[in-house]
Design an enzyme around this catalytic site. Structure first.
Site: not given
Length: 245
Positions: A179, A132, A212
């Site tokens: 995501d 991330c 995600h």
């Protein structure tokens, strides 16, 4: 300089296993989580945190897994003591919080960690893995630090900049198909730009059905449906590091 950590006993029989194998150390002005493999190694990986900070168990578990595969793994506090994001925070304030924690403004910390790995850990081969926020930071390292021999950027948010594609380090990009933070058209644009501009090896891989955060999900949070994709992504990460380090 950091306190030397003793080698940690790792279950090499299960190289995808992990859990609490390292210790916290001080590296000049920043704290870090350091894990050493059970045998001597001159290969090290910088593990770069997501927005929840360097103490998040998920990220430390990835460092443990890397150590179980023969790498010195270090997860530094790239926020340099500033408060990480928390799920209890007000998301309307997120951009304000992020403003002073840009993942491309980490040169001072990266230099400290590289010096530590080379001088204190005797690392001759150094890679980077980030998740991330850390995926963006890893992308940045691959652009700026030729001594980083391999990079794995895991669901790093893509920024449209002309200077983002001429990588100096072979880089694997991992994304989840579902995501909501990184739309697939952004991933396609990244791949097209890399094909046009990048002269080192790279791969962009999208995992069907994944959201995600799937790669560094804690083992207790992994459901049977997602487990094959998570294990494959981790295997891809390890294979990429092995290939170039």
């Amino acid at each position: 300089m950091a306190n030397e950590a003793k080698p940690c006993p790792c279950d090499i029989g299960d190289r995808m296993d992990y859990g609490g194998l390292g210790q916290e150390v001080q590296i000049e002005h920043i704290k870090a989580y350091l894990v050493k493999p059970s045998t001597e190694s001159d290969k090290a990986v910088i593990v770069i945190q997501d927005i929840y900070g360097w103490q998040l168990p998920n990220t430390r578990y990835m460092a443990d897994m890397l150590a179980a595969n023969g790498y010195i793994a270090v997860c530094p506090d790239f926020f340099d003591g500033k408060e990480p994001w928390s799920s209890s925070h007000d998301w309307s304030k997120f951009q304000e919080w992020l403003e002073e924690k840009k993942p491309t403004n980490i040169t001072k910390e990266v230099d400290v960690v590289l010096r530590f790995l080379k001088e204190q850990c005797r690392a001759n081969h150094i890679g980077a893995v980030g998740f991330c926020w850390g995926g963006i930071a890893t992308h940045y390292l691959a652009l700026q630090y030729p001594e980083v021999k391999a990079a794995v950027s895991v669901y790093g948010i893509i920024r449209e900049k002309e200077d983002s594609y001429e990588l100096k380090s072979p880089t694997l990009f991992i994304f989840g198909e579902k995501d909501v933070i990184i739309p697939l058209d952004q991933v396609s644009a990244l791949e097209a730009k890399l094909k046009e501009k990048c002269t080192v090896d790279y791969q962009v891989k999208i995992f069907p059905g994944q959201t995600h955060g799937f790669v560094h999900r804690k083992r207790e949070d992994i459901n049977p449906t997602d487990k094959p994709s998570i294990q494959l992504a981790r295997t891809d990460m390890l294979n990429w590091l092995s290939k170039y380090m």
